[in-house]
Design an enzyme around this catalytic site. Structure first.
Site, PDB file in Angstrom:
ATOM      1  N   ASP A  13       0.828  -1.211   0.000  1.00 38.54           N
ATOM      2  CA  ASP A  13       0.000   0.000   0.000  1.00 38.54           C
ATOM      3  C   ASP A  13       0.863   1.262   0.000  1.00 38.54           C
ATOM      4  O   ASP A  13       2.006   1.254   0.458  1.00 38.54           O
ATOM      5  CB  ASP A  13      -0.904  -0.024   1.248  1.00 38.54           C
ATOM      6  CG  ASP A  13      -2.026   0.993   1.137  1.00 38.54           C
ATOM      7  OD1 ASP A  13      -2.440   1.317   0.006  1.00 38.54           O
ATOM      8  OD2 ASP A  13      -2.489   1.476   2.190  1.00 38.54           O
ATOM      9  N   HIS A  30       1.951   3.498  -9.062  1.00 31.68           N
ATOM     10  CA  HIS A  30       1.715   2.058  -9.282  1.00 31.68           C
ATOM     11  C   HIS A  30       2.808   1.444 -10.163  1.00 31.68           C
ATOM     12  O   HIS A  30       3.239   0.323  -9.935  1.00 31.68           O
ATOM     13  CB  HIS A  30       0.345   1.832  -9.928  1.00 31.68           C
ATOM     14  CG  HIS A  30      -0.799   2.234  -9.043  1.00 31.68           C
ATOM     15  ND1 HIS A  30      -0.906   1.829  -7.728  1.00 31.68           N
ATOM     16  CD2 HIS A  30      -1.901   3.008  -9.275  1.00 31.68           C
ATOM     17  CE1 HIS A  30      -2.009   2.339  -7.198  1.00 31.68           C
ATOM     18  NE2 HIS A  30      -2.625   3.064  -8.110  1.00 31.68           N
ATOM     19  N   LEU A 124       9.863 -20.850  -4.764  1.00 30.25           N
ATOM     20  CA  LEU A 124       8.901 -20.017  -4.041  1.00 30.25           C
ATOM     21  C   LEU A 124       7.487 -20.141  -4.627  1.00 30.25           C
ATOM     22  O   LEU A 124       7.305 -20.101  -5.841  1.00 30.25           O
ATOM     23  CB  LEU A 124       9.361 -18.555  -4.154  1.00 30.25           C
ATOM     24  CG  LEU A 124       8.492 -17.524  -3.449  1.00 30.25           C
ATOM     25  CD1 LEU A 124       8.756 -17.529  -1.952  1.00 30.25           C
ATOM     26  CD2 LEU A 124       8.749 -16.128  -4.019  1.00 30.25           C
ATOM     27  N   SER A 184      -7.947  -4.612   5.431  1.00 32.55           N
ATOM     28  CA  SER A 184      -8.589  -4.356   4.134  1.00 32.55           C
ATOM     29  C   SER A 184      -8.959  -5.638   3.367  1.00 32.55           C
ATOM     30  O   SER A 184      -8.639  -5.772   2.184  1.00 32.55           O
ATOM     31  CB  SER A 184      -7.702  -3.446   3.273  1.00 32.55           C
ATOM     32  OG  SER A 184      -7.411  -2.241   3.952  1.00 32.55           O
ATOM     33  N   GLU A 195       2.098 -13.054  12.621  1.00 31.77           N
ATOM     34  CA  GLU A 195       2.738 -11.880  13.208  1.00 31.77           C
ATOM     35  C   GLU A 195       2.402 -10.714  12.282  1.00 31.77           C
ATOM     36  O   GLU A 195       2.400 -10.873  11.056  1.00 31.77           O
ATOM     37  CB  GLU A 195       4.260 -12.070  13.256  1.00 31.77           C
ATOM     38  CG  GLU A 195       4.714 -13.208  14.137  1.00 31.77           C
ATOM     39  CD  GLU A 195       4.358 -12.994  15.603  1.00 31.77           C
ATOM     40  OE1 GLU A 195       4.418 -11.848  16.066  1.00 31.77           O
ATOM     41  OE2 GLU A 195       3.993 -13.978  16.270  1.00 31.77           O
TER      42      GLU A 195
HETATM   43  C1  IPE Z   1      -1.836   0.236  -3.202  1.00 32.74           C
HETATM   44  O1  IPE Z   1      -1.603   1.584  -3.266  1.00 32.74           O
HETATM   45  C2  IPE Z   1      -2.114  -0.384  -4.538  1.00 32.74           C
HETATM   46  C3  IPE Z   1      -3.529  -0.652  -4.765  1.00 32.74           C
HETATM   47  C4  IPE Z   1      -4.470  -0.594  -3.868  1.00 32.74           C
HETATM   48  C5  IPE Z   1      -3.914  -1.028  -6.103  1.00 32.74           C
HETATM   49  P1  IPE Z   1      -2.763   2.648  -3.216  1.00 32.74           P
HETATM   50  O2  IPE Z   1      -3.197   2.966  -4.596  1.00 32.74           O
HETATM   51  O3  IPE Z   1      -3.859   2.221  -2.315  1.00 32.74           O
HETATM   52  O4  IPE Z   1      -2.001   3.875  -2.613  1.00 32.74           O
HETATM   53  P2  IPE Z   1      -2.549   4.881  -1.540  1.00 32.74           P
HETATM   54  O5  IPE Z   1      -2.942   4.069  -0.338  1.00 32.74           O
HETATM   55  O6  IPE Z   1      -3.715   5.593  -2.145  1.00 32.74           O
HETATM   56  O7  IPE Z   1      -1.381   5.746  -1.260  1.00 32.74           O
HETATM   57  C1  IPE Z   2      -5.416  -2.572   0.153  1.00 34.51           C
HETATM   58  O1  IPE Z   2      -5.143  -1.226  -0.024  1.00 34.51           O
HETATM   59  C2  IPE Z   2      -5.381  -3.287  -1.150  1.00 34.51           C
HETATM   60  C3  IPE Z   2      -4.079  -3.353  -1.810  1.00 34.51           C
HETATM   61  C4  IPE Z   2      -2.948  -2.907  -1.348  1.00 34.51           C
HETATM   62  C5  IPE Z   2      -4.082  -4.002  -3.075  1.00 34.51           C
HETATM   63  P1  IPE Z   2      -6.276  -0.129  -0.139  1.00 34.51           P
HETATM   64  O2  IPE Z   2      -5.598   1.150  -0.331  1.00 34.51           O
HETATM   65  O3  IPE Z   2      -7.275  -0.532  -1.161  1.00 34.51           O
HETATM   66  O4  IPE Z   2      -6.963  -0.230   1.289  1.00 34.51           O
HETATM   67  P2  IPE Z   2      -7.790   0.852   2.083  1.00 34.51           P
HETATM   68  O5  IPE Z   2      -8.772   1.465   1.127  1.00 34.51           O
HETATM   69  O6  IPE Z   2      -6.800   1.838   2.580  1.00 34.51           O
HETATM   70  O7  IPE Z   2      -8.419   0.091   3.202  1.00 34.51           O
HETATM   71 MG    MG Z   3      -4.164   2.468  -0.323  1.00 36.61          MG
END
Ligand code: IPE
Ligand code: IPE
Ligand code: MG
Length: 248
Positions: A13, A30, A124, A184, A195
């Site tokens: 994330d 991304h 893996l 999430s 953990e």
């Molecule tokens: C995680 O990064 C990747 C996906 C959920 C696809 P985010 O896109 O959620 O990045 P933030 O949390 O908005 O910074």
């Molecule tokens: C969780 O991240 C999903 C991924 C990293 C793929 P999100 O950014 O979607 O989660 P929330 O919205 O912060 O809970």
């Molecule tokens: Mg996110």
């Protein structure tokens, strides 16, 4: 190196915020995030990790703006083409877990081919959770059981056998990057005794050095699985519990 951490799951994330902080479009975050995945995959092998499950896109992420959703699917498409040879060379057994039915036929074929080609590899076990939701995985397991065994109750083992990739088993360590302290909808069943490690580092800046540090620090934690002293696994704790129940 032998470690007690065999199955690692990562919520990757923070891509969007990382890009926004740099005044760049979220998609750039991304792209940068995807580019570090293969380093973490290779490091896992060296750290003695046997299974790595990466959260790439949740069932809820479909609600994001269409251009972001389309961009993320394209990034997966590119990853499958670009990393194919490296995964094969490293004997990685690759699988996508999640509901891929909404993806286009080109990407479905790339996934199927790579899964097929790598399924007997003994390296893996890499799982990409894409269009993945743990609640859906749970309901899917129950439904497939009901269809095959009408009127028969299921055991915990029956349920676990119906998950998307049962052979990866319990998660030993769950890492979430990006600074939030939540799950999430990821691997709800499999993390019962995992953990947990939350880091402020946003995914595009996560590194092999930080990953190694986390694994080493967690490997030293005492895992009791409900007992009063360190236990090798949940399985052994449960067996001991059964013996005790029979003795009282
Ligand atoms: C995680 O990064 C990747 C996906 C959920 C696809 P985010 O896109 O959620 O990045 P933030 O949390 O908005 O910074
Ligand atoms: C969780 O991240 C999903 C991924 C990293 C793929 P999100 O950014 O979607 O989660 P929330 O919205 O912060 O809970
Ligand atoms: Mg996110």
């Amino acid at each position: 190196m032998q470690s007690s951490i065999k199955h690692v799951a990562i919520i990757m994330d923070g891509n969007g915020r990382w890009a926004t902080q740099r005044r760049r479009p979220r998609l750039w975050g991304h792209v940068r995030g995807a580019s570090i995945v293969s380093d973490i995959v290779e490091a896992s092998d060296n750290l003695g990790v046997k299974a790595l499950t990466l959260y790439a896109f949740s069932t809820e992420n479909w609600s994001r703006p269409l251009d972001e959703v389309t961009g993320l699917v394209k990034i997966l498409n590119k990853f499958l083409i670009k990393e194919r040879q490296r995964l094969i060379k490293n004997k990685v057994a690759f699988k996508v877990i999640g509901d891929t039915s909404h993806l286009n036929s080109e990407i479905k074929k790339l996934i199927q081919d790579l899964e097929h080609e790598t399924k007997n590899f003994e390296g893996l076990k890499l799982s990409f959770a894409f269009s993945y939701g743990a609640r859906k995985e749970i309901v899917d397991s129950i439904n497939s059981w009901i269809v095959k065994h009408p009127n028969q109750l299921m055991t915990e083992q029956d349920f676990a056998n119906g998950l998307y990739r049962p052979e990866t088993g319990e998660v030993d360590l769950l890492i979430r990057t990006g600074g939030d302290f939540r799950i999430s909808n990821f691997l709800l069943w499999q993390i019962a005794y995992a953990e947990l490690f939350f880091t402020q580092t946003k995914w595009p800046e996560f590194s092999v050095a930080e990953y190694t540090k986390i694994i080493n620090s967690v490997a030293n934690r005492e895992r009791r699985f409900g007992a009063i002293h360190s236990m090798p696994s949940l399985d052994e704790s449960q067996q001991l519990a059964k013996q005790h129940i029979n003795q009282i």
